[in-house]
Structure formats: C-alpha cells, structure tokens
Design an enzyme around this catalytic site. Structure first.
Site, PDB file in Angstrom:
ATOM      1  N   CYS A  27     -13.348  28.549   6.297  1.00 59.15           N
ATOM      2  CA  CYS A  27     -12.062  28.592   5.607  1.00 59.15           C
ATOM      3  C   CYS A  27     -10.941  28.881   6.598  1.00 59.15           C
ATOM      4  CB  CYS A  27     -12.015  29.626   4.500  1.00 59.15           C
ATOM      5  SG  CYS A  27     -13.124  29.283   3.146  1.00 59.15           S
ATOM      6  N   ARG A  73     -13.091  25.298  12.402  1.00 62.63           N
ATOM      7  CA  ARG A  73     -13.737  26.458  11.778  1.00 62.63           C
ATOM      8  C   ARG A  73     -14.820  26.039  10.780  1.00 62.63           C
ATOM      9  NH1 ARG A  73     -10.307  31.108  12.256  1.00 62.63           N
ATOM     10  NH2 ARG A  73     -11.135  32.021  10.361  1.00 62.63           N
ATOM     11  N   TRP A 118     -14.535  26.108   3.007  1.00 59.56           N
ATOM     12  CA  TRP A 118     -15.976  25.990   3.269  1.00 59.56           C
ATOM     13  C   TRP A 118     -16.639  26.593   2.036  1.00 59.56           C
ATOM     14  CZ3 TRP A 118     -20.361  29.074   3.980  1.00 59.56           C
ATOM     15  CH2 TRP A 118     -21.422  28.473   4.669  1.00 59.56           C
ATOM     16  N   ASN A 160      -9.265  33.199   2.130  1.00 59.76           N
ATOM     17  CA  ASN A 160     -10.405  33.164   3.041  1.00 59.76           C
ATOM     18  C   ASN A 160     -11.206  34.437   2.778  1.00 59.76           C
ATOM     19  OD1 ASN A 160     -12.187  33.013   5.136  1.00 59.76           O
ATOM     20  ND2 ASN A 160     -10.666  33.165   6.767  1.00 59.76           N
ATOM     21  N   GLY A 161     -12.510  34.299   2.540  1.00 59.77           N
ATOM     22  CA  GLY A 161     -13.341  35.488   2.300  1.00 59.77           C
ATOM     23  C   GLY A 161     -14.090  35.371   0.986  1.00 59.77           C
ATOM     24  N   GLU A 194     -32.479  28.819  22.192  1.00 59.44           N
ATOM     25  CA  GLU A 194     -31.101  28.327  22.263  1.00 59.44           C
ATOM     26  C   GLU A 194     -31.085  26.798  22.389  1.00 59.44           C
ATOM     27  OE1 GLU A 194     -28.394  29.390  21.466  1.00 59.44           O
ATOM     28  OE2 GLU A 194     -26.941  28.081  22.421  1.00 59.44           O
ATOM     29  N   LYS A 240     -29.304  24.285  19.746  1.00 59.25           N
ATOM     30  CA  LYS A 240     -28.245  23.355  20.175  1.00 59.25           C
ATOM     31  C   LYS A 240     -28.553  21.952  19.693  1.00 59.25           C
ATOM     32  CE  LYS A 240     -25.989  25.289  20.978  1.00 59.25           C
ATOM     33  NZ  LYS A 240     -25.222  26.412  20.794  1.00 59.25           N
ATOM     34  N   GLU A 286     -28.491  21.764  15.518  1.00 61.20           N
ATOM     35  CA  GLU A 286     -27.232  21.938  14.789  1.00 61.20           C
ATOM     36  C   GLU A 286     -26.303  20.739  14.919  1.00 61.20           C
ATOM     37  OE1 GLU A 286     -24.675  25.233  15.946  1.00 61.20           O
ATOM     38  OE2 GLU A 286     -25.309  25.056  18.014  1.00 61.20           O
ATOM     39  N   HIS A 328     -51.962  29.272  17.216  1.00 63.33           N
ATOM     40  CA  HIS A 328     -52.123  30.048  15.982  1.00 63.33           C
ATOM     41  C   HIS A 328     -51.523  29.319  14.786  1.00 63.33           C
ATOM     42  CE1 HIS A 328     -53.761  33.266  18.348  1.00 63.33           C
ATOM     43  NE2 HIS A 328     -52.772  33.075  19.205  1.00 63.33           N
ATOM     44  N   LYS A 380     -17.379  27.442  12.395  1.00 61.43           N
ATOM     45  CA  LYS A 380     -17.300  28.078  13.712  1.00 61.43           C
ATOM     46  C   LYS A 380     -17.307  29.592  13.584  1.00 61.43           C
ATOM     47  CE  LYS A 380     -16.670  28.089  18.187  1.00 61.43           C
ATOM     48  NZ  LYS A 380     -17.894  27.783  18.963  1.00 61.43           N
TER      49      LYS A 380
HETATM   50  O1  M6R Z   1     -18.861  33.973  16.687  1.00 61.63           O
HETATM   51  P1  M6R Z   1     -20.275  34.442  16.879  1.00 61.63           P
HETATM   52  O2  M6R Z   1     -20.722  34.401  18.307  1.00 61.63           O
HETATM   53  O3  M6R Z   1     -20.529  35.784  16.268  1.00 61.63           O
HETATM   54  O4  M6R Z   1     -21.144  33.394  16.081  1.00 61.63           O
HETATM   55  C1  M6R Z   1     -22.526  33.557  15.953  1.00 61.63           C
HETATM   56  C2  M6R Z   1     -23.159  32.279  15.456  1.00 61.63           C
HETATM   57  O5  M6R Z   1     -22.599  31.897  14.231  1.00 61.63           O
HETATM   58  C3  M6R Z   1     -22.995  31.137  16.450  1.00 61.63           C
HETATM   59  O6  M6R Z   1     -23.521  31.440  17.706  1.00 61.63           O
HETATM   60  C4  M6R Z   1     -23.696  29.862  15.904  1.00 61.63           C
HETATM   61  O7  M6R Z   1     -25.066  30.048  15.886  1.00 61.63           O
HETATM   62  C5  M6R Z   1     -23.299  28.636  16.715  1.00 61.63           C
HETATM   63  N1  M6R Z   1     -23.062  27.543  15.838  1.00 61.63           N
HETATM   64  C6  M6R Z   1     -24.336  28.178  17.651  1.00 61.63           C
HETATM   65  O8  M6R Z   1     -23.906  27.088  18.397  1.00 61.63           O
END
Ligand code: M6R
Length: 590
Positions: free
Chosen positions: A2, A27, A73, A97-98, A465, A469, A472, A488, A585
C-alpha cells in the site's frame, strides 16, 4: 505494501498524484485510485491492476489542486474496484495503509447507526467511523484526536473532508507517512522518493500526530496541542527513480553492488557497536534478511565464538519469550518497516533486552525503535527482490563478526588484516562475476517446474537466498535443502533432468556435499555447482567458478551469480521482474 500520496497546492494535482503513484509502484499493489477536489466536489477514479489502467481513466488536466491517491495491496477483500481506495463515506474520503484490527466491532457500531458499506475493507469502516465522530465534533482536528483512541492496529491515513475544501489531513500509527513541503504546495506520501520530483524537504509524522495541510501552511497536533516539528532533507536524488539505462531496477541494483561494498567498507570504522559484553545474539528478520542472519550466525559462531539464534520475526513474536539478559537482539531489515521484525524488536525491548538494528532506510520505524542502529549503505532499493540491500546486510554482519572475533582475540592481527585486504578486493571480484554470461545457463533451466538448491553450513544459508531469488521473480518452484537432509525425503523428488544448484564454498564440508551431489547425479539430476573450491568433474554438469575468497567474503561472492541467474531466468520467462505478482517491497502488515 500500500502506498499513499496526497497534494494540496498551486499546481494541478492529478499529474502529481499519478506520478506519485507510479513512484510507489515498487511497494507492491493490485489496484489503485485517486480522489480529488473539483469545483468543491470530490471526484473518485479507481482501477484494478497497474497504474497505467488508472491513468487511462484520468484526465490529468482537470482543474483540481488537491487530492489523495493510493496503491492497494489487498488484505481485506479481493483486488476489485469496490475494495480499492479511496473510500468515501458521508463527508469523509480517505486512503489507508495498514490494518484496522478492531474493524469488525467498529463496523457493528456503524451499522447500528445506519451506515451501509460497499466494500469488504477495514478502510471503509475507518472512513465511516471518522464521519460519525466528525458529525458530533464538527472539527477535524478534534475528530482525529478521538479517532486515534478508537482505531486499533496500524494505520497511516490521508483524509479529505467535504467541509474543508482547502485542507488535507493526515494521521498515523505504526504505518509510515511523511509530510513534504515545497514553494508550490504540500504533500503527504508513504516515502520521500514518491515526491522526490517535487521536493526533498519533509517532516516525519510520528505515531498519533495529526497534520493539517493547506496550500501554504502545515500545522501539526499531538494530544490536542499544536506542536513544532523539525524539517528534514532527503539525502538521495531523483536518480533513485531512474533505471539509468538498465532494463530493470533489479539489474541496475545488482550493478550497484560493487559501490555498496565499497561504501560499507568505508562506513565500517564508524559502526557504533561493540558486541563483546553479550553472551548470546538473537537475530530476528524476514525473507532475505532472515537469510542474511543465517550467514551471520555461521561467522559469529565459528570465529567470534558467540552463540547465535536466527528466528523468523513472525515466529519470534508469538513464541514464549525466553530471551535471557546479556543477549543482544539484532533486527535486520532493508525497509525498516517490516511489521513482524518491528514487533519482535519491540517485544525484546519491552522485556529489557538490548536491541540493535541493521537497517537500510534512514529514520524508518525499526531504526527509531532500536537502542542502536547501524545503517547499511545500499541506497534506496526499488526492485521488490532485494539484491544490493541483502549484500549490504551480509557484508555489514560479516564485518561485525570479524571485528568481534578480533576483539575477543580469536583471530590475530595478521589474520584480521588479511581478511580486510580480501574485503577490499571484493568490488573488483563482484564486478567480474556480474559480467559473466548467465543467459546460457538460464536457458538450460528456465522451462523447468522444480529446482533444488543445496548447501551445507553457510552454503545452506546461501542456497536459501538463491532459491528465494529465483522463485520470487520467476515463479518456478525452488527449494533449498541442507544437503545432508536429502536422503530423508527430498531425494524422492529428483528425476531425470531436475536442476540442482549446489553451493560449495566451505572447504571443510566440501567432501560431504560432493557426495550428496553424486547421490542426486546418479538419480538423473542436472547439477550446477557454484564454487571456488576444487571438486571432481564427475560430480557436476556445469560449474560457475567463483573468484578466490575467505569465509568472510565467500558469501558475497556466492550470492551474486544466484541473483543474476534468477534475473536471467525470470527474463526468459517474461516475468514482471521488478514487481513480481502478489509481492510487496515493504511488508507493513503481519
Ligand atoms: O524490508 P525487509 O528487509 O525487512 O524485508 C524482508 C523481506 O520481506 C524481504 O527480504 C523479502 O523476502 C524480499 N522480497 C526478498 O527479495
């Protein structure tokens, strides 16, 4: 997650609102809308999907000098036009927002008073509640004061009241909101980059403060009294909103990683945090920041000999609170607004535990909540998938681990100097990695449905990680496994041609993971290794050779090819790389 924009001033409002909404796109959102004042009447336009859909419906030349806009969002109710903001009830039109946690009780109260609702949102309930209180108080400032006591949860609100045709109101609790100011008008926004083309000067609205904003004056109130607030100036410039010739912000941001490392090394001597007095460290974070915490755990434990627990913030906040004194809780966050990380840190603080934030966005909620903050110097990150900010988190945490190991005499001055020298070589090595050809490798895997990432020790954290990447932004199902766990259960999923990406930087565990690779290879897996160690040729199909490193610099080196590979795969799959579906974001709700 949002985004809010608002303007009142001398310029036409609609181009400013649309431009602001475009700036807030990063965002994450699934619908958008604006409300503006024209001939003393409030007009609304909403649309689902991208801002471009909204833009098609809006006549930007309209004679309007005040308005609010929103990217939504979806939380309460599907992404439909009805649920999109702004919401209009009685004399009130607002964007939010919230999450209003007590909206169900409030809705009952409003229904009993004859209000009806057109949407499924908590926001429309907030609008009705404000209208109800306003009809009693007949004064917006007093109304919002009361509203601050009535609404529970997190919110930033931008509000228009039909009776005040020259004023825009704003109020917030927990969700961020800034009030910008320029010679041609005043603004509200979720962050400064949304209004950077208009102004860099802003006020930070604090929880429960109310802003009354007119064309050439702004008044702030808290608990019924007018207050003075300090003006701030944003350090970045409009280039943060520019792809600078790159096809995507993600690509631009990966190419900024060499500078990020350089800047982090320069900032290192100013880190204000000696960790020697703590017996234990707990790291709380989400997503990639959680993965950065796992990399840190391996370095802190191995070299600084301090036990580290890394917990996903949304789990930490609801688990029994067993954190002992002499523990440092470190919150890692790019945005500094992640609701779960913020709540976990608040919980630690309430229980008398010291907190440290590793945060990218200055003066964000987490940065202001913690006892001490170290800012990562990645600069603003626009792409939803974090790359340079994750790298900054890993580099910052690795330097902290190194410095603690040295302070505790676990490593010699000579070893320390050698490692620091290696850090200084990182920008050149990262540049070399960024310039490799990942497209050819991406072509081999982009049509697959499942991809596995393997690692052991720190390499498992890196595999996690890498897998995040890829999934997502490309929507390929990708999972990371601790290589020893395969037999396992997971190994039953390996079929002929299943891609397995194996990270090997830890020389102590090399033989072990090579055996695991052979096990999946024998079952038909197509193995891509990412390594700077010598491994037998028969244990893989393809290799990405990493430059030489040490345990502190290897994580940075290993993650760059995985970021680039994720990007190239998503590109081949024609995905919306900077704005992946369903993602935001800044995750400001839990
Ligand atoms: O703003 P933040 O670092 O707290 O965000 C944490 C996660 O939301 C963020 O790292 C998310 O997993 C990303 N989309 C990964 O690329």
């Amino acid at each position: 997650m949002c985004g809010i924009i608002g303007y009142v001033g001398k310029k036409k409002a609609l181009p400013i609102l649309i431009e602001g909404l475009k700036a807030l796109e990063y965002r994450g959102y699934d619908s958008a809308g604006i409300a503006y004042l024209k001939n003393n009447t409030i007009e609304m336009v909403k649309s689902i999907g991208r801002i471009s859909n909204l833009e098609e419906k809006v006549i930007e030349t309209e004679d309007s000098y005040m308005g609010i806009g929103h990217t939504r969002w979806a939380t309460h109710g599907k992404p439909t036009e009805n649920n999109a903001h702004p919401h209009h009830v009685g004399k009130i039109t607002l964007v939010h927002n919230g999450i209003i946690e007590n909206y169900k009780e409030l809705k009952e109260e409003c229904l009993a008073k004859g209000y009806t609702f057109q949407s499924d949102t908590d926001t429309e309930v907030a609008a009705a509640m404000i209208d109800m209180v306003y009809r009693e108080e007949k004064d917006m400032q007093k109304t919002l004061q009361k509203i601050n006591k009535i609404l529970e949860g997190s919110y930033a609100l931008g509000i228009l009241c039909e009776d005040d045709t020259d004023t825009l109101y704003a109020v917030r609790k927990d969700s961020p909101l800034i009030v910008g100011t320029s010679t041609t008008g005043n603004y509200i926004a979720s962050d400064v980059p949304a209004i950077i083309k208009e102004t860099k000067v802003y006020y930070l609205l604090e929880p429960n403060e109310i802003a009354e904003i007119k064309e050439s004056e702004i008044h702030f109130y808290k608990e019924g009294k007018e207050i003075e607030k300090e003006k701030k100036e944003y350090e970045g410039d409009a280039s943060v909103r520019d792809k600078m010739g790159y096809a995507h912000f993600m690509l631009k941001e990966m190419h900024e990683e060499t500078d990020v490392i350089q800047n982090t090394l320069q900032a290192f001597p100013t880190f204000d945090a000696s960790l020697t007095s703590y017996k234990k460290i707990q790291i709380v974070s989400c997503g990639s920041a959680f993965h950065a915490g796992l990399v840190a755990k391996s370095l802190f434990e191995k070299y600084a000999k301090v036990p580290v627990e890394v917990t996903i913030a949304s789990e930490y906040r609801y688990a029994p609170f067993l954190t002992e004194k002499n523990t440092l809780v470190i919150g890692v966050s790019q945005s500094g607004e992640t609701a779960d990380t913020l709540a976990a840190l608040k919980l630690a603080k309430e229980n008398g535990i010291d907190t440290l934030g590793i945060v990218n966005v200055k003066e964000s909620s987490i940065a202001r909540e913690v006892d001490k903050v170290i800012y990562t110097v990645a600069g603003p990150e626009i792409a939803v998938a974090t790359t340079k900010a994750y790298l900054a988190q890993v580099t910052t945490l690795s330097l902290l681990a190194l410095s603690l190991a040295y302070e505790k005499d676990n490593i010699t001055k000579e070893e320390y100097d050698t490692i620091m020298h290696d850090f200084s070589l990182l920008p050149t090595k990262v540049k070399e990695l960024l310039n490799k050809n990942y497209k050819e490798i991406a072509e081999k895997i982009y049509q697959k449905e499942d991809i596995f990432y393997l690692g052991r020790g720190v390499d498992y954290a890196l595999a996690m990680e890498g897998s995040l990447k890829l999934k997502e932004i490309s929507y390929i199902h990708a999972e990371a496994y601790a290589a020893g766990e395969l037999k396992h259960g997971t190994i039953s999923l390996i079929e002929k041609g299943t891609p397995v990406i194996s990270v090997i930087t830890d020389t102590n565990l090399k033989e072990k993971i090579v055996s695991n690779n052979k096990e999946v290879h024998a079952r038909g897996a197509y193995i891509l290794v990412i390594t700077n160690t010598d491994i037998p040729e028969e244990s893989y199909d393809l290799k990405i050779e990493l430059p030489e490193g040490n345990p502190f610099t290897n994580p940075v080196l290993a993650v760059v090819p995985m970021q680039m590979l994720g990007y190239e795969v998503a590109l081949l799959r024609k995905c919306d790389i900077d704005k992946p579906k369903n993602l935001a974001k800044s995750v400001t709700v839990e």
